[in-house]
Design a protein around this motif. Structure first.
Motif, PDB file in Angstrom:
ATOM      1  N   TYR A 400       0.845  -1.186   0.000  1.00  0.00           N
ATOM      2  CA  TYR A 400       0.000   0.000   0.000  1.00  0.00           C
ATOM      3  C   TYR A 400       0.887   1.245   0.000  1.00  0.00           C
ATOM      4  O   TYR A 400       1.837   1.344   0.779  1.00  0.00           O
ATOM      5  CB  TYR A 400      -0.897   0.026   1.246  1.00  0.00           C
ATOM      6  CG  TYR A 400      -2.038  -0.948   1.206  1.00  0.00           C
ATOM      7  CD1 TYR A 400      -3.058  -0.815   0.271  1.00  0.00           C
ATOM      8  CD2 TYR A 400      -2.112  -1.998   2.122  1.00  0.00           C
ATOM      9  CE1 TYR A 400      -4.120  -1.697   0.239  1.00  0.00           C
ATOM     10  CE2 TYR A 400      -3.177  -2.891   2.096  1.00  0.00           C
ATOM     11  CZ  TYR A 400      -4.177  -2.740   1.150  1.00  0.00           C
ATOM     12  OH  TYR A 400      -5.228  -3.617   1.113  1.00  0.00           O
ATOM     13  N   ARG A 401       0.548   2.206  -0.871  1.00  0.00           N
ATOM     14  CA  ARG A 401       1.346   3.428  -0.943  1.00  0.00           C
ATOM     15  C   ARG A 401       0.543   4.491  -1.667  1.00  0.00           C
ATOM     16  O   ARG A 401      -0.436   4.180  -2.357  1.00  0.00           O
ATOM     17  CB  ARG A 401       2.671   3.176  -1.657  1.00  0.00           C
ATOM     18  CG  ARG A 401       2.501   2.864  -3.133  1.00  0.00           C
ATOM     19  CD  ARG A 401       3.724   2.172  -3.727  1.00  0.00           C
ATOM     20  NE  ARG A 401       3.655   2.105  -5.175  1.00  0.00           N
ATOM     21  CZ  ARG A 401       2.873   1.275  -5.860  1.00  0.00           C
ATOM     22  NH1 ARG A 401       2.080   0.443  -5.230  1.00  0.00           N
ATOM     23  NH2 ARG A 401       2.884   1.277  -7.184  1.00  0.00           N
ATOM     24  N   ILE A 402       0.955   5.735  -1.506  1.00  0.00           N
ATOM     25  CA  ILE A 402       0.356   6.861  -2.212  1.00  0.00           C
ATOM     26  C   ILE A 402       1.477   7.618  -2.891  1.00  0.00           C
ATOM     27  O   ILE A 402       2.446   8.032  -2.238  1.00  0.00           O
ATOM     28  CB  ILE A 402      -0.413   7.786  -1.241  1.00  0.00           C
ATOM     29  CG1 ILE A 402      -1.559   7.014  -0.573  1.00  0.00           C
ATOM     30  CG2 ILE A 402      -0.958   9.008  -1.983  1.00  0.00           C
ATOM     31  CD1 ILE A 402      -2.296   7.814   0.478  1.00  0.00           C
ATOM     32  N   ASP A 403       1.393   7.766  -4.192  1.00  0.00           N
ATOM     33  CA  ASP A 403       2.448   8.448  -4.946  1.00  0.00           C
ATOM     34  C   ASP A 403       2.697   9.842  -4.378  1.00  0.00           C
ATOM     35  O   ASP A 403       1.758  10.599  -4.098  1.00  0.00           O
ATOM     36  CB  ASP A 403       2.059   8.557  -6.428  1.00  0.00           C
ATOM     37  CG  ASP A 403       2.318   7.265  -7.184  1.00  0.00           C
ATOM     38  OD1 ASP A 403       3.053   6.415  -6.651  1.00  0.00           O
ATOM     39  OD2 ASP A 403       1.774   7.096  -8.293  1.00  0.00           O
ATOM     40  N   GLY A 404       3.977  10.151  -4.219  1.00  0.00           N
ATOM     41  CA  GLY A 404       4.361  11.468  -3.744  1.00  0.00           C
ATOM     42  C   GLY A 404       4.287  11.638  -2.243  1.00  0.00           C
ATOM     43  O   GLY A 404       4.567  12.733  -1.728  1.00  0.00           O
ATOM     44  N   PRO A 457      -1.572   2.973  -6.443  1.00  0.00           N
ATOM     45  CA  PRO A 457      -1.292   3.767  -7.654  1.00  0.00           C
ATOM     46  C   PRO A 457      -1.396   2.918  -8.923  1.00  0.00           C
ATOM     47  O   PRO A 457      -1.018   1.739  -8.946  1.00  0.00           O
ATOM     48  CB  PRO A 457       0.140   4.247  -7.427  1.00  0.00           C
ATOM     49  CG  PRO A 457       0.303   4.258  -5.943  1.00  0.00           C
ATOM     50  CD  PRO A 457      -0.494   3.086  -5.458  1.00  0.00           C
ATOM     51  N   GLY A 458      -1.936   3.533  -9.968  1.00  0.00           N
ATOM     52  CA  GLY A 458      -2.058   2.848 -11.247  1.00  0.00           C
ATOM     53  C   GLY A 458      -3.335   2.059 -11.402  1.00  0.00           C
ATOM     54  O   GLY A 458      -3.586   1.481 -12.473  1.00  0.00           O
ATOM     55  N   ALA A 459      -4.166   2.018 -10.360  1.00  0.00           N
ATOM     56  CA  ALA A 459      -5.398   1.226 -10.423  1.00  0.00           C
ATOM     57  C   ALA A 459      -6.611   2.061 -10.803  1.00  0.00           C
ATOM     58  O   ALA A 459      -7.736   1.580 -10.708  1.00  0.00           O
ATOM     59  CB  ALA A 459      -5.640   0.545  -9.082  1.00  0.00           C
ATOM     60  N   GLY A 460      -6.380   3.298 -11.232  1.00  0.00           N
ATOM     61  CA  GLY A 460      -7.490   4.165 -11.593  1.00  0.00           C
ATOM     62  C   GLY A 460      -7.794   5.156 -10.491  1.00  0.00           C
ATOM     63  O   GLY A 460      -7.099   5.214  -9.471  1.00  0.00           O
ATOM     64  N   PRO A 461      -8.835   5.956 -10.655  1.00  0.00           N
ATOM     65  CA  PRO A 461      -9.176   6.964  -9.648  1.00  0.00           C
ATOM     66  C   PRO A 461      -9.368   6.328  -8.272  1.00  0.00           C
ATOM     67  O   PRO A 461     -10.064   5.319  -8.124  1.00  0.00           O
ATOM     68  CB  PRO A 461     -10.481   7.566 -10.170  1.00  0.00           C
ATOM     69  CG  PRO A 461     -10.455   7.303 -11.647  1.00  0.00           C
ATOM     70  CD  PRO A 461      -9.753   5.993 -11.807  1.00  0.00           C
ATOM     71  N   ALA A 462      -8.736   6.934  -7.261  1.00  0.00           N
ATOM     72  CA  ALA A 462      -8.765   6.355  -5.916  1.00  0.00           C
ATOM     73  C   ALA A 462     -10.175   6.258  -5.366  1.00  0.00           C
ATOM     74  O   ALA A 462     -10.500   5.326  -4.620  1.00  0.00           O
ATOM     75  CB  ALA A 462      -7.885   7.180  -4.977  1.00  0.00           C
ATOM     76  N   ASP A 463     -11.049   7.213  -5.724  1.00  0.00           N
ATOM     77  CA  ASP A 463     -12.393   7.196  -5.163  1.00  0.00           C
ATOM     78  C   ASP A 463     -13.302   6.166  -5.830  1.00  0.00           C
ATOM     79  O   ASP A 463     -14.473   6.047  -5.476  1.00  0.00           O
ATOM     80  CB  ASP A 463     -13.030   8.585  -5.217  1.00  0.00           C
ATOM     81  CG  ASP A 463     -13.259   9.081  -6.641  1.00  0.00           C
ATOM     82  OD1 ASP A 463     -12.800   8.418  -7.600  1.00  0.00           O
ATOM     83  OD2 ASP A 463     -13.893  10.140  -6.795  1.00  0.00           O
ATOM     84  N   ARG A 464     -12.755   5.409  -6.773  1.00  0.00           N
ATOM     85  CA  ARG A 464     -13.534   4.336  -7.393  1.00  0.00           C
ATOM     86  C   ARG A 464     -13.064   2.955  -6.917  1.00  0.00           C
ATOM     87  O   ARG A 464     -13.534   1.932  -7.410  1.00  0.00           O
ATOM     88  CB  ARG A 464     -13.446   4.429  -8.926  1.00  0.00           C
ATOM     89  CG  ARG A 464     -13.928   5.782  -9.460  1.00  0.00           C
ATOM     90  CD  ARG A 464     -13.864   5.826 -10.975  1.00  0.00           C
ATOM     91  NE  ARG A 464     -14.951   5.066 -11.579  1.00  0.00           N
ATOM     92  CZ  ARG A 464     -16.193   5.520 -11.747  1.00  0.00           C
ATOM     93  NH1 ARG A 464     -16.507   6.745 -11.333  1.00  0.00           N
ATOM     94  NH2 ARG A 464     -17.123   4.784 -12.315  1.00  0.00           N
TER      95      ARG A 464
END
Length: 698
Positions: A400-404, A457-464
C-alpha cells in the motif's frame, strides 16, 4: 402494499417478528424475545410519536434509506453522481422459506433494489441479517453508507450497553454505560477490528438491576475490516443499533447490474442475561467451527518468550525436549526462523528458513522435533514485508502506498496490498510451499501493523476503489484456500494480540490469540471479557513468567495454569529456567487439563463473578455429567481473611438441586442444592490462589 403483513423467524428458544409498517413502505420490528413473544400488542409501536419528525424517523425500522428517514439516522445513503442523495422506495415482495426471509424494496427513479435478508442458524438462538443492494438503472450509484442492518431494542429507562474495549495488551475489557439519550459509536478504521473495540455489543434495559439476569440482546458483525456499531437512543424511547462496514474511500461505487452484499450481522437474545447470552455465542461459534470442533486442541509450546529472534536449531530443540517432558503435544517456532530476521527490522516477505540457524536443514530440524513425539508448528506474518527484503526489491508495487507521499514504517515494516490477486497468489503459494515441503501441522498467522498510506497507484481513480473490502476478500480467499488444500493443519489467528477477532476469522481458524499480555491477573481480565463474546475452544492462552502490566500482584504457577486452562492451553515460558519442582507441577497441570479439555471446549460455560471480586471462576458443564470449575482468589492472599477460618464460597449455577456431585480429589460429595445455595469452599492463601475442581454427577 398489503397492510399488517407479519413474518416470524424462530430459533431454538427465541422468536423474531417483522411486519410491514402501516405508516409507510418499510419493514419494522414487531417483537423479539422468547418464543411466543409475538402474541400480543407490539412493545415497539412508536409510530404516532412524530412531532417535528417523520413517521419513518420514529419507527422501529429494520432498515431505511436517507430520504425516507432524514433525521434520526439512515442505514443507507445512496445517490447518482451529481444528484441529490436519498432513496424513496416501494415494497416489491417477500420470499419466505424455512428459517429464512427476504423482503425486497425498489426505487425505480434512483435505480436501486434493496433486499433485507434474514436467516436463522440451526441449533442456536442466532439470526443472521444482511442486505443486498442492486443497481437496476443505467447509471452507476454511489453508496455513502451501506450498513448491514438496524436492530431495535425495547427499553423503558434507557439502554445499558455492554461492550469490549481496551488497547494493545489490554483487549476485551468488559465495559458498561447507560445510554438515555444520544449516540454511542465504536468501531475501527485500522483495516482490522482493532485492539480498541470488539465488533460486539450487548443491550439490556437500564431499568433492570445490573446484577440480575436481565434479558440481553446481542449483536456481532462478521467483518475483519473497517467497521462501526452505533447505538442511538431516539425520541420516544427507542434504542436502535446500526452496524456495518466503513469504506476506506468514504463511499462505494455500484455499477449498473451489480449487486453488493453487506457483511452479516449476527443477532442473539437470551432471557438469562449477559451470562446466558455468552452461551448463545459459544454455541454459535461451535457451529462455525464445524467438524473441526471435535479435533482436540493440542497443548502447545511456543518459543517466542524464551528466545525471541534468537532462533537456532540447537536452542529450539532444547526447548522442545523440555516441553515434551512436561506433556506438551505441539512445538511452535515463532518469529525469527527465516532469512534476514535477526531482529524486527528485516526478513519479512522472504519466507525461507535461515540456513545458518538450521545448519543441517530445516527439514531435519522438523523431523527432530517430531521424533520427540511433538507436532510441529510455525509462525508467519504473510501480509507484512520489510523494506530491505528481496520480495520488496522485486515487487515494490505490492505494498500500500500513495504516490508522492512518504511510506511510514510501523514496526519497521510495510503492509502488502492483499486486495491484489497477484499478492494473494504469492501468499497462497508461500503457505503451500511451507506446508507441503515440511511436516507442519500448526500455523500461526499474525498481523502486526495496520494500513496507513492506503492507496494503489495505477489502479485508476482512488475514489472508485474499495480497498478495505478487497483486502478482506483477499484475506478470506487465502484462508479458504488454506483450509481446502491443507484441512488437517490447525490455524491460529493473531493480530498483535486480539486485533482481528470476528466471526469471519473464527469460522476459518481453529483458535485465536486474545492478547499478547500473558501476565496472570491481566490475562484473567482479558479472558473474562473475551468469554462474554467468544467460546472457550477458540481461546488460546499461555502459561508464561510475564509480570503484571496493569495488575502487578504476584500469583502462583497454579494460578497461571488454571487461567490458561480456561481455553486452549499453551506454554510460553522459558522452561530452561524452571527448576525440577516447577516442571513437575507443570506436568501435573497438563495431565489434568488433558482429562477435562473436552468438557471445557464442548461444555456449557458460566461466568461466576468477575476478576473484580475476591473470588471468581468459570464453570463448565459437560455432556458426560462432569462439571469443571476453574476458581481464582483475586483478593488478599496474606492468610488473614475477615473471618478467620471461614473459606471463600463460589456459588455454582445451572445444576440440578436434587442431584449429588462428587469431588474425587477431596473425597467430598455435595448436593446440587448445597452448591447452588452455599457454593464450593476455597481457603485461599499466597501458596494456594487458584484451583481446578472436577465434580461428577452421581
Amino acid at each position: 402494499m398489503t397492510p399488517n403483513q407479519r413474518w416470524t423467524l424462530r430459533t431454538d428458544h427465541t422468536g423474531y417478528t417483522v411486519r410491514l409498517s402501516p405508516d409507510g413502505p418499510w419493514a419494522e420490528l414487531d417483537a423479539w424475545g422468547p418464543l411466543g413473544v409475538e402474541t400480543g400488542p407490539s412493545a415497539l409501536d412508536w409510530s404516532h410519536r412524530t412531532h417535528f419528525i417523520t413517521p419513518a424517523d420514529a419507527a422501529p425500522a429494520e432498515y431505511l434509506p436517507y430520504g425516507l428517514r432524514p433525521f434520526t439516522g439512515a442505514d443507507l445513503v445512496a445517490a447518482r453522481p451529481g444528484a441529490d442523495r436519498g432513496a424513496w422506495w416501494v415494497f416489491e415482495g417477500a420470499t419466505e422459506e424455512a428459517g429464512s426471509l427476504r423482503l425486497t424494496f425498489t426505487d425505480d427513479v434512483l435505480g436501486l433494489r434493496t433486499a433485507l435478508c434474514y436467516a436463522t442458524v440451526p441449533g442456536t438462538d442466532v439470526i443472521h441479517r444482511w442486505t443486498e443492494l442492486t443497481c437496476t438503472g443505467d447509471e452507476e450509484l454511489w453508496l455513502e453508507r451501506l450498513d448491514s442492518a438496524a436492530v431495535n431494542v425495547p427499553v423503558t429507562a434507557g439502554a445499558r450497553l455492554t461492550y469490549l474495549a481496551g488497547q494493545w495488551s489490554q483487549e476485551f475489557q468488559r465495559t458498561q454505560l447507560t445510554l438515555s439519550r444520544g449516540t454511542f459509536t465504536i468501531g475501527s478504521r485500522q483495516g482490522v477490528p482493532g485492539h480498541a473495540y470488539a465488533p460486539w455489543l450487548a443491550v439490556q434495559d437500564a431499568a433492570d438491576p445490573p446484577d440480575a439476569p436481565a434479558p440481553a440482546y446481542g449483536m456481532a458483525l462478521e467483518w475483519p475490516g473497517n467497521w462501526h456499531l452505533t447505538a442511538e437512543a431516539e425520541p420516544g424511547g427507542a434504542v436502535r443499533i446500526r452496524a456495518g462496514r466503513v469504506p476506506h474511500e468514504g463511499r462505494v461505487r455500484l455499477a449498473p447490474g451489480d449487486t453488493l452484499t453487506t457483511p452479516r450481522l449476527a443477532c442473539a437474545f437470551s432471557a438469562e442475561g449477559l451470562d446466558g447470552l455468552s452461551r448463545v455465542w459459544h454455541r454459535y461459534e461451535r457451529r462455525l467451527t464445524g467438524e473441526r470442533l471435535h479435533r482436540p486442541r493440542k497443548v502447545l509450546y511456543n518459543s517466542w518468550e524464551a528466545t525471541a529472534f534468537d532462533v537456532d536449531a540447537a536452542g529450539q530443540l532444547e526447548l522442545a525436549k523440555a516441553a515434551a517432558d512436561i506433556g506438551a503435544e505441539l512445538f511452535v517456532v515463532d518469529d525469527g526462523w527465516f532469512t534476514g530476521r535477526a531482529d524486527d527490522t528485516g526478513g519479512l516477505g522472504d519466507w525461507y528458513p535461515d540456513p545458518v540457524a538450521f545448519p543441517h536443514g530445516f527439514g531435519r530440524f522438523v523431523e527432530d522435533v517430531r521424533a520427540l513425539g511433538l507436532d510441529f508448528g510455525l509462525w508467519i506474518e504473510p501480509e507484512a514485508v520489510s523494506p530491505g527484503s528481496a520480495l520488496y526489491a522485486e515487487h515494490p508495487d505490492w505494498v500500500y502506498r500513495i504516490d508522492g507521499r512518504p511510506a511510514r514504517l510501523v514496526r519497521h515494516q510495510l503492509l502488502l496490498d492483499l486486495g491484489r490477486t497477484d499478492v494473494q497468489d504469492f501468499v497462497i503459494a508461500t503457505l503451500d510451499r511451507l506446508l507441503t515441503g515440511h511436516d507442519i501441522s500448526y500455523l500461526k498467522w499474525d498481523m502486526n501493523r495496520p494500513p496507513t498510506e492506503r492507496g494503489r497507484p495505477g489502479a485508476g481513480p482512488a475514489d472508485r476503489l474499495d480497498l478495505d473490502a478487497q483486502h478482506v476478500a483477499g484475506y478470506l480467499r487465502v484462508l479458504d484456500q488454506l483450509r481446502t488444500v491443507h484441512p488437517g493443519v490447525t490455524v491460529e489467528g493473531c493480530a498483535g494480540g486480539g486485533a482481528r477477532i470476528d466471526h469471519a476469522t473464527i469460522a476459518r481458524t481453529d483458535v485465536v490469540w486474545p492478547s499478547d499480555n500473558t501476565a496472570p491477573l491481566d490475562r484473567l481480565a482479558v479472558q473474562y471479557g473475551f468469554l462474554h463474546a467468544h467460546a472457550p475452544h477458540v481461546m488460546s492462552s499461555w502459561v508464561t513468567d510475564a509480570p503484571g502490566v496493569f495488575d502487578p500482584r504476584p500469583r502462583s504457577l497454579a494460578f497461571r495454569f488454571v487461567t490458561a486452562m480456561c481455553g486452549v492451553l499453551g506454554i510460553g515460558a522459558d522452561l530452561r529456567h524452571w527448576d525440577a519442582g516447577q516442571r513437575a507441577e507443570a506436568a501435573r497441570w497438563i495431565a489434568r487439563y488433558k482429562e477435562v479439555r473436552d468438557v471445557i471446549h464442548l461444555g456449557e460455560a458460566r461466568l461466576l463473578g468477575s476478576p473484580l471480586d475476591a473470588t471468581c471462576g468459570v464453570q463448565y458443564d459437560g455432556p458426560d455429567g462432569r462439571t469443571v470449575v476453574a476458581a481464582f482468589g483475586t483478593g488478599r492472599l496474606d492468610g488473614a481473611p475477615l473471618v478467620p477460618g471461614r473459606p471463600a464460597r463460589l456459588r455454582l449455577r445451572g445444576l440440578d438441586a436434587a442431584d449429588r456431585y462428587r469431588d474425587a480429589a477431596s473425597a467430598t460429595t455435595y448436593s446440587g442444592a448445597h452448591l447452588l445455595h452455599y457454593g464450593l469452599p476455597f481457603a485461599w492463601s499466597a501458596e494456594h490462589d487458584a484451583e481446578l475442581v472436577v465434580l461428577t454427577r452421581q
